[in-house]
Write a protein that holds these residues in place. Structure first.
Motif, PDB file in Angstrom:
ATOM      1  N   TRP A 493       4.280  11.414  88.813  1.00 48.12           N
ATOM      2  CA  TRP A 493       4.528  12.621  89.589  1.00 48.12           C
ATOM      3  C   TRP A 493       4.365  12.281  91.055  1.00 48.12           C
ATOM      4  CZ3 TRP A 493       7.250  16.355  90.439  1.00 48.12           C
ATOM      5  CH2 TRP A 493       6.904  17.425  91.252  1.00 48.12           C
ATOM      6  N   THR A 494       5.466  12.199  91.762  1.00 50.10           N
ATOM      7  CA  THR A 494       5.471  11.806  93.163  1.00 50.10           C
ATOM      8  C   THR A 494       6.088  12.875  94.059  1.00 50.10           C
ATOM      9  OG1 THR A 494       7.505  10.585  92.619  1.00 50.10           O
ATOM     10  CG2 THR A 494       5.464   9.318  92.740  1.00 50.10           C
ATOM     11  N   GLY A 495       6.089  14.114  93.591  1.00 47.39           N
ATOM     12  CA  GLY A 495       6.686  15.200  94.366  1.00 47.39           C
ATOM     13  C   GLY A 495       8.105  15.495  93.943  1.00 47.39           C
ATOM     14  N   PHE A 496       8.805  14.507  93.457  1.00 48.25           N
ATOM     15  CA  PHE A 496      10.129  14.689  92.874  1.00 48.25           C
ATOM     16  C   PHE A 496      10.352  13.549  91.889  1.00 48.25           C
ATOM     17  CE2 PHE A 496      10.767  11.893  96.449  1.00 48.25           C
ATOM     18  CZ  PHE A 496      11.687  10.963  96.012  1.00 48.25           C
ATOM     19  N   SER A 497      11.267  13.744  90.976  1.00 52.38           N
ATOM     20  CA  SER A 497      11.583  12.740  89.967  1.00 52.38           C
ATOM     21  C   SER A 497      12.903  12.071  90.327  1.00 52.38           C
ATOM     22  CB  SER A 497      11.697  13.389  88.582  1.00 52.38           C
ATOM     23  OG  SER A 497      10.561  14.172  88.294  1.00 52.38           O
ATOM     24  N   PRO A 498      12.976  10.735  90.314  1.00 52.43           N
ATOM     25  CA  PRO A 498      14.235  10.061  90.633  1.00 52.43           C
ATOM     26  C   PRO A 498      15.363  10.515  89.717  1.00 52.43           C
ATOM     27  CG  PRO A 498      12.423   8.493  90.623  1.00 52.43           C
ATOM     28  CD  PRO A 498      11.874   9.779  90.091  1.00 52.43           C
ATOM     29  N   PHE A 499      16.546  10.539  90.257  1.00 54.02           N
ATOM     30  CA  PHE A 499      17.707  11.074  89.556  1.00 54.02           C
ATOM     31  C   PHE A 499      17.938  10.401  88.207  1.00 54.02           C
ATOM     32  CE2 PHE A 499      22.290  10.492  88.721  1.00 54.02           C
ATOM     33  CZ  PHE A 499      22.626  11.809  88.432  1.00 54.02           C
ATOM     34  N   GLU A 500      17.838   9.080  88.144  1.00 52.58           N
ATOM     35  CA  GLU A 500      18.139   8.377  86.902  1.00 52.58           C
ATOM     36  C   GLU A 500      17.196   8.764  85.771  1.00 52.58           C
ATOM     37  OE1 GLU A 500      20.681   6.694  86.088  1.00 52.58           O
ATOM     38  OE2 GLU A 500      21.603   6.731  88.067  1.00 52.58           O
ATOM     39  N   PHE A 501      16.015   9.238  86.106  1.00 50.30           N
ATOM     40  CA  PHE A 501      15.088   9.713  85.083  1.00 50.30           C
ATOM     41  C   PHE A 501      15.377  11.170  84.736  1.00 50.30           C
ATOM     42  CE2 PHE A 501      13.046   6.012  86.790  1.00 50.30           C
ATOM     43  CZ  PHE A 501      12.338   5.465  85.737  1.00 50.30           C
TER      44      PHE A 501
END
Length: 739
Positions: A493-501
């Motif tokens: 959890w880094t504030g947003f999740s990368p698109f590919e995930f």
């Protein structure tokens, strides 16, 4: 206060006697001590006897603790602190676009190694309101030369509803002490008390400090500061206007120096790309018109039944409740306007306040959660970088303006001392925080698997695990922190999740949704794509039973060990899934979900049910959708599909996906659909070129006859996704059919 001082904010000391004339310099220290005592009483009481607890709630505070630890870990091991594959492995993530608070992390390293991250986080959080209040106190004292009015102004800013909400989770949003200090050095430069060179250096230092605490605040202070200079240039005349104009070049110089100092950060921020589209929807995190009058639980009377009934309808969260001013402060702003309306200073502060309020309302007006007509911020929300600013956070500047207004009025008013004391007391009571110590703290419930190093017996260093709960639903970041970065995670959890995930369909299961066809195969595709070697699930998670059902499809024996369930994935066990194109994996899930909804709607019509009552809830009630599909109609539920009646008796089916994922459906139904919108509400045409790296709603609208025909076609001529097994079906793709 002299009449001349009242009539000209930009004259010597800006409506004030020079603060250098104050013979009681100790008063500044006393003011800070007072603010610190308030912070300790408010936040520290709940921590007594609970050393592992933290100030705040949910998963953002543990995430910030991870960032603290990450800076220490990366510096100690010679790693690039901006890019890592410890989270979102194996692809990794550029942390420059996260809230990884470099400056607080650096200065707190001695505390981290001494008392650990939770205690360090608590200390840093408890210091931020007093620092903000003290900085505002210095600014107010500069403007008024009066001690107690400035103390009041400092409190209004440092302990505002904005701060009280953000304290619950967003350290990045409460490190705001540089903001009043920037205004303070600007006033000193306008008075000629600070040389141009000194101003440039101090501005650069404060900008660097603000940037390393919060990129978001750096951006908004630039916007508000620029607007303030423009407004001052318009409202003031004569010598004051000349001095404002002379401030432009030094201000640019300060920004150039700060940019040079921060150039490595800017490189990672801009050169490696940035998240596609707004990270969070601005319309959701905007000030609500009723929210200016009714508070959330962070204010003492926000727990009243009538208040919770109202705030429960707002679109934001308790952390983003900074719009509450209250009737008292709003009335006070009007009192100030009448008192100072004839002065340039009064007009400047009033117009600035109104402009900030309009920005905070965001792209559309919300009244008790109901969206209304467009607002001016809609013009800016599509601009690069600015699109990521949450409008409600502009309220931090509104409270600073109100703080200055309060200090000026109390310093200049000819009212009796008793009247002023009563007025100040009424203001303080109206914005008083929730007095319950337990409200402000929470506990870190970490499985023993991570606290006693059991993980080292079960897993190899740098193995990639899939932690469940996923993303912001759990404390996986703190799990990794506790393991001293022993593991990598295909999540986090880094504030947003990368698109590919995010594009992987099984993510909806991770969020608790049970409406995913072939969930077991979709989980295998996720595991294979990201090289997951073990799944670690917390049985205390509310959605554990739904996770468990999907995990059982892996055919891997579960190990119940020290508070977690472990599913070790044999090497190459899902090799066939590793070759599947992610776009086609998603397209199959989108198509099967769409098929199910369309078929249910066709049965609904064929059975003669009332078209006007058609909804997802009604389909569920009539048992027309699968038994294990769960539809949560609450406001904040995770929803990736919907069905609704449109004007003219037409039916719209809505699913959420990427353009590559929904394109086969568009091609399949474009000939018979009344309308196709993607990304909704934008009308799709054959010439449309939607972005490929965003996940948006697809809306396909049918009239009743065409919907019935499409549903019959599903039964009579099943499309490819219904007739092929998962791996073969994904590899063959989804060609359009003719319903």
């Amino acid at each position: 206060m002299t009449a001349a001082a009242q009539n000209h904010l930009l004259r010597r000391s800006h409506c004030a006697a020079v603060t250098d004339a104050d013979p009681y310099r100790w008063r500044g220290a006393a003011a800070f001590g007072l603010y610190l005592a308030i912070s300790l009483i408010l936040f520290a009481r709940g921590l007594i006897g609970h050393p592992g607890d933290f100030i705040g709630r949910d998963t953002d505070p543990p995430q910030t603790m991870w960032f603290f630890n990450w800076w220490r870990f990366s510096l100690a091991h010679g790693l690039n602190p901006f890019v890592t594959d410890f989270v979102w492995a194996p692809l990794g993530i550029n942390l420059a676009w996260t809230t990884f608070v470099p400056l607080p992390a650096w200065v707190s390293i001695p505390l981290q190694v001494t008392v650990g991250e939770p205690a360090t986080y608590n200390v840093v959080v408890m210091l931020m309101p007093p620092l903000a209040a003290f900085a505002a106190f210095l600014l107010c004292r500069r403007v008024t030369g009066a001690f107690w009015p400035s103390v009041l102004g400092g409190y209004i800013f440092g302990f505002s509803s904005y701060m009280l909400g953000q304290v619950l989770g967003h350290l990045v949003c409460i490190a705001i002490f540089p903001v009043p200090l920037i205004a303070l050095i600007t006033l000193k430069r306008l008075d000629g008390e600070s040389s141009e060179a000194r101003f440039v250096v101090m501005l650069a230092a404060l900008l660097v400090t603000q940037f390393l605490c919060s990129v978001d605040l750096f951006a908004t202070v630039t916007l508000v500061g620029g607007f303030s200079l423009l407004l001052a240039f318009v409202l003031f005349d004569g010598d004051a206007r000349i001095r404002v104009r002379r401030l432009i070049i030094p201000a640019i110089g300060g920004y150039l120096i700060s940019t040079a100092v921060l150039s490595p950060y800017f490189y990672y921020l801009l050169a490696l790309g940035h998240p596609s589209g707004p990270i969070w929807p601005p319309s959701k995190y905007s000030a609500d018109l009723i929210g200016f009058f009714v508070p959330w639980h962070t204010i003492w009377w926000g727990s009243a039944d009538f208040a919770t009934a109202i705030t429960g309808r707002f679109t934001g969260t308790i952390m983003e409740n900074g719009d509450y001013l209250g009737v008292v402060l709003i009335a006070f702003v009007e009192i100030f306007r009448r008192r100072f309306s004839l002065t340039p200073a009064g007009r400047f502060l009033t117009i600035l306040f109104l402009a900030i309020i309009i920005a905070a309302i965001g792209p559309t007006l919300h009244i008790a959660g109901v969206q209304g007509f467009p607002m001016p911020w809609a013009i800016f929300q599509h601009l690069p970088l600015i699109e990521n600013i949450l409008p409600v956070r502009f309220m931090v500047y509104a409270f600073l303006v109100v703080a200055i207004m309060a200090a000026m009025w109390f310093a200049a008013s000819a009212a009796r001392p008793l009247t002023k004391r009563v007025a100040a007391a009424v203001i303080l009571v109206s914005i008083a925080p929730n007095p319950h110590a337990s409200f402000w703290v929470n506990s870190l419930d970490i499985p023993a698997f991570f606290t006693d190093r059991t993980y080292a017996n079960e897993l190899e260093p740098r193995e990639i695990i899939l932690p469940l709960p996923w993303g912001q639903k759990g404390n996986s970041m703190y799990w990794q922190l506790q393991s001293d970065m022993y593991l990598r995670m295909a999540g986090g959890w880094t504030g947003f999740s990368p698109f590919e995930f995010r594009r992987m369909p099984v993510v909806s299961c991770f969020y608790g949704s049970i409406d995913l066809p072939e969930a077991g195969d979709q989980l295998k595709a996720y595991i294979a794509r990201f090289g997951v070697q073990a799944v670690i699930a917390d049985p205390k998670e509310a959605n554990f039973e739904s996770f468990k059902q999907t995990l059982e499809a892996l055919g891997v024996a579960a190990l119940n060990e020290k508070g977690v369930w472990i599913y070790k994935i044999p090497r190459d066990s899902f090799a066939a899934y590793a070759k599947l194109p992610p776009a086609q994996v998603e397209a199959r899930a989108d198509a099967l979900r769409f098929d199910t909804i369309l078929e249910a709607a066709g049965k609904y019509l064929a059975e003669g049910h009332d078209l006007s009552k058609l909804s997802a809830v009604e389909l569920k009630r009539l048992d027309l959708i699968p038994h294990d599909w769960r539809f949560d109609a609450s406001r904040d539920a995770y929803i990736d599909w919907q069905i609704a009646l449109m004007p003219g008796g037409q039916v719209a089916i809505i699913i959420v996906g990427t353009y590559e994922g929904v394109r086969p459906l568009i091609e399949r139904y474009r000939a018979i659909a009344s309308e196709i919108d993607y990304p909704a509400p934008t009308r799709w045409t054959p010439d449309s070129r939607p972005r490929l790296d965003v996940i948006k709603p697809l809306v396909v609208t049918f009239d009743s006859a065409h919907l019935a025909a499409a549903a019959r076609s599903l039964r009579d001529s099943p499309p490819p996704e219904r007739t092929t097994p998962f791996v073969a079906g994904v590899l063959s793709g989804l060609g359009p059919s003719n319903p």
